[in-house]
Design a protein around this motif. Sequence first.
Motif, PDB file in Angstrom:
ATOM      1  N   ILE A   1      61.182  19.876 -32.402  1.00  0.00           N
ATOM      2  CA  ILE A   1      60.444  19.159 -31.358  1.00  0.00           C
ATOM      3  C   ILE A   1      58.944  19.320 -31.566  1.00  0.00           C
ATOM      4  CG2 ILE A   1      59.889  19.168 -28.882  1.00  0.00           C
ATOM      5  CD1 ILE A   1      62.898  19.932 -28.436  1.00  0.00           C
ATOM      6  N   ASN A   2      58.492  20.554 -31.793  1.00  0.00           N
ATOM      7  CA  ASN A   2      57.057  20.797 -31.968  1.00  0.00           C
ATOM      8  C   ASN A   2      56.486  20.000 -33.135  1.00  0.00           C
ATOM      9  OD1 ASN A   2      57.066  22.572 -29.808  1.00  0.00           O
ATOM     10  ND2 ASN A   2      57.234  24.387 -31.083  1.00  0.00           N
ATOM     11  N   GLU A   3      57.183  20.013 -34.266  1.00  0.00           N
ATOM     12  CA  GLU A   3      56.714  19.248 -35.428  1.00  0.00           C
ATOM     13  C   GLU A   3      56.721  17.750 -35.136  1.00  0.00           C
ATOM     14  OE1 GLU A   3      58.919  20.280 -38.933  1.00  0.00           O
ATOM     15  OE2 GLU A   3      58.462  22.420 -38.711  1.00  0.00           O
ATOM     16  N   SER A   4      57.758  17.290 -34.485  1.00  0.00           N
ATOM     17  CA  SER A   4      57.873  15.866 -34.181  1.00  0.00           C
ATOM     18  C   SER A   4      56.789  15.398 -33.218  1.00  0.00           C
ATOM     19  CB  SER A   4      59.250  15.559 -33.582  1.00  0.00           C
ATOM     20  OG  SER A   4      60.264  15.862 -34.510  1.00  0.00           O
ATOM     21  N   LEU A   5      56.421  16.246 -32.254  1.00  0.00           N
ATOM     22  CA  LEU A   5      55.391  15.868 -31.284  1.00  0.00           C
ATOM     23  C   LEU A   5      54.020  15.718 -31.934  1.00  0.00           C
ATOM     24  CD1 LEU A   5      56.438  17.946 -28.163  1.00  0.00           C
ATOM     25  CD2 LEU A   5      56.645  15.467 -28.494  1.00  0.00           C
TER      26      LEU A   5
ATOM     27  N   VAL B   1      57.972  16.144 -21.919  1.00  0.00           N
ATOM     28  CA  VAL B   1      57.962  17.287 -21.003  1.00  0.00           C
ATOM     29  C   VAL B   1      58.878  18.371 -21.548  1.00  0.00           C
ATOM     30  CG1 VAL B   1      58.373  18.076 -18.651  1.00  0.00           C
ATOM     31  CG2 VAL B   1      57.533  15.747 -19.045  1.00  0.00           C
ATOM     32  N   TYR B   2      58.298  19.544 -21.803  1.00  0.00           N
ATOM     33  CA  TYR B   2      59.112  20.721 -22.109  1.00  0.00           C
ATOM     34  C   TYR B   2      59.722  21.171 -20.783  1.00  0.00           C
ATOM     35  CZ  TYR B   2      56.850  21.391 -26.692  1.00  0.00           C
ATOM     36  OH  TYR B   2      56.391  21.250 -27.973  1.00  0.00           O
ATOM     37  N   GLU B   3      61.029  21.002 -20.673  1.00  0.00           N
ATOM     38  CA  GLU B   3      61.714  21.291 -19.416  1.00  0.00           C
ATOM     39  C   GLU B   3      62.495  22.600 -19.525  1.00  0.00           C
ATOM     40  OE1 GLU B   3      63.673  17.606 -17.722  1.00  0.00           O
ATOM     41  OE2 GLU B   3      63.360  17.091 -19.835  1.00  0.00           O
ATOM     42  N   PRO B   4      62.184  23.583 -18.683  1.00  0.00           N
ATOM     43  CA  PRO B   4      62.926  24.848 -18.737  1.00  0.00           C
ATOM     44  C   PRO B   4      64.436  24.657 -18.624  1.00  0.00           C
ATOM     45  CG  PRO B   4      61.000  25.100 -17.354  1.00  0.00           C
ATOM     46  CD  PRO B   4      61.086  23.638 -17.708  1.00  0.00           C
ATOM     47  N   ILE B   5      64.891  23.723 -17.802  1.00  0.00           N
ATOM     48  CA  ILE B   5      66.325  23.507 -17.643  1.00  0.00           C
ATOM     49  C   ILE B   5      66.981  23.057 -18.950  1.00  0.00           C
ATOM     50  CG2 ILE B   5      66.208  21.094 -16.899  1.00  0.00           C
ATOM     51  CD1 ILE B   5      68.347  21.837 -14.783  1.00  0.00           C
ATOM     52  N   VAL B   6      66.209  22.434 -19.834  1.00  0.00           N
ATOM     53  CA  VAL B   6      66.731  21.981 -21.127  1.00  0.00           C
ATOM     54  C   VAL B   6      66.661  23.101 -22.153  1.00  0.00           C
ATOM     55  CG1 VAL B   6      66.381  20.374 -23.042  1.00  0.00           C
ATOM     56  CG2 VAL B   6      66.195  19.556 -20.678  1.00  0.00           C
TER      57      VAL B   6
ATOM     58  N   TRP C   1      58.588   7.691 -21.421  1.00  0.00           N
ATOM     59  CA  TRP C   1      59.120   9.056 -21.405  1.00  0.00           C
ATOM     60  C   TRP C   1      59.896   9.291 -22.696  1.00  0.00           C
ATOM     61  CZ3 TRP C   1      63.629  10.544 -17.652  1.00  0.00           C
ATOM     62  CH2 TRP C   1      63.919  11.905 -17.775  1.00  0.00           C
ATOM     63  N   PHE C   2      59.335  10.138 -23.535  1.00  0.00           N
ATOM     64  CA  PHE C   2      60.007  10.516 -24.768  1.00  0.00           C
ATOM     65  C   PHE C   2      60.892  11.721 -24.472  1.00  0.00           C
ATOM     66  CE2 PHE C   2      56.323   8.201 -26.237  1.00  0.00           C
ATOM     67  CZ  PHE C   2      56.826   7.453 -27.275  1.00  0.00           C
TER      68      PHE C   2
ATOM     69  N   LEU D   1      53.560  17.979 -21.629  1.00  0.00           N
ATOM     70  CA  LEU D   1      53.499  18.767 -20.414  1.00  0.00           C
ATOM     71  C   LEU D   1      54.679  19.729 -20.343  1.00  0.00           C
ATOM     72  CD1 LEU D   1      52.577  15.757 -18.128  1.00  0.00           C
ATOM     73  CD2 LEU D   1      51.017  17.488 -19.029  1.00  0.00           C
ATOM     74  N   HIS D   2      54.640  20.620 -19.371  1.00  0.00           N
ATOM     75  CA  HIS D   2      55.695  21.617 -19.201  1.00  0.00           C
ATOM     76  C   HIS D   2      56.036  21.735 -17.725  1.00  0.00           C
ATOM     77  CE1 HIS D   2      57.253  25.690 -18.480  1.00  0.00           C
ATOM     78  NE2 HIS D   2      57.850  25.525 -19.641  1.00  0.00           N
ATOM     79  N   GLY D   3      57.336  21.810 -17.432  1.00  0.00           N
ATOM     80  CA  GLY D   3      57.752  22.048 -16.057  1.00  0.00           C
ATOM     81  C   GLY D   3      58.994  21.280 -15.683  1.00  0.00           C
ATOM     82  N   GLU D   4      59.379  21.414 -14.428  1.00  0.00           N
ATOM     83  CA  GLU D   4      60.522  20.682 -13.893  1.00  0.00           C
ATOM     84  C   GLU D   4      60.131  19.207 -13.823  1.00  0.00           C
ATOM     85  OE1 GLU D   4      63.048  18.644 -11.338  1.00  0.00           O
ATOM     86  OE2 GLU D   4      61.043  19.146 -10.620  1.00  0.00           O
ATOM     87  N   ILE D   5      61.011  18.347 -14.305  1.00  0.00           N
ATOM     88  CA  ILE D   5      60.656  16.948 -14.554  1.00  0.00           C
ATOM     89  C   ILE D   5      60.128  16.213 -13.327  1.00  0.00           C
ATOM     90  CG2 ILE D   5      62.962  15.938 -14.204  1.00  0.00           C
ATOM     91  CD1 ILE D   5      60.535  15.048 -17.044  1.00  0.00           C
ATOM     92  N   LEU D   6      60.730  16.419 -12.168  1.00  0.00           N
ATOM     93  CA  LEU D   6      60.262  15.677 -10.987  1.00  0.00           C
ATOM     94  C   LEU D   6      58.881  16.136 -10.551  1.00  0.00           C
ATOM     95  CD1 LEU D   6      63.501  15.273  -8.845  1.00  0.00           C
ATOM     96  CD2 LEU D   6      62.531  13.738 -10.574  1.00  0.00           C
TER      97      LEU D   6
END
Length: 146
Positions: free
Chosen positions: A55-59, A36-41, A5-6, A76-81
Amino acid sequence: MHLVWFKRDLRVDDHCLLAEVGRACRAGEQMLGVYVYEPIVYQADDFDVCHLYFINESLVELRESLRKIGGELLILHGEILRVFEQVRRHFGVSKLWSHEENGNSVTFDRDLRVDQWVKKNGIQWVEKPQNGVIRRLKNRDGWATL
């Protein structure tokens, strides 16, 4: 399947977790990286669009670097769990690897939820300290010798 998990450390060079996972993979086990692109973050008050650009460039670079060493990166995108549960069901994750993040209360609380999720699902979570911050210390006495 070993899931790396990065979170904030989006690099391959000098990444102690990847060295350890690499040894397991040479023994026949599989590794998959995930960001994971997390909305909460990204909706938090301390997040700025300049963070997103970085982040985008680094990925892009991280994905290329992982492929050079025989790995793959899911973005990926979403709530981590929810995301981790989908990945677990699809790939059969047995071990989660990550750095201990020294972010904010949003990411700390998220990591507490991930801790409960891995325990519930029988997944071993290997967290490695970085940047001199060590979580879960009862006091700071002797921290330099850890």
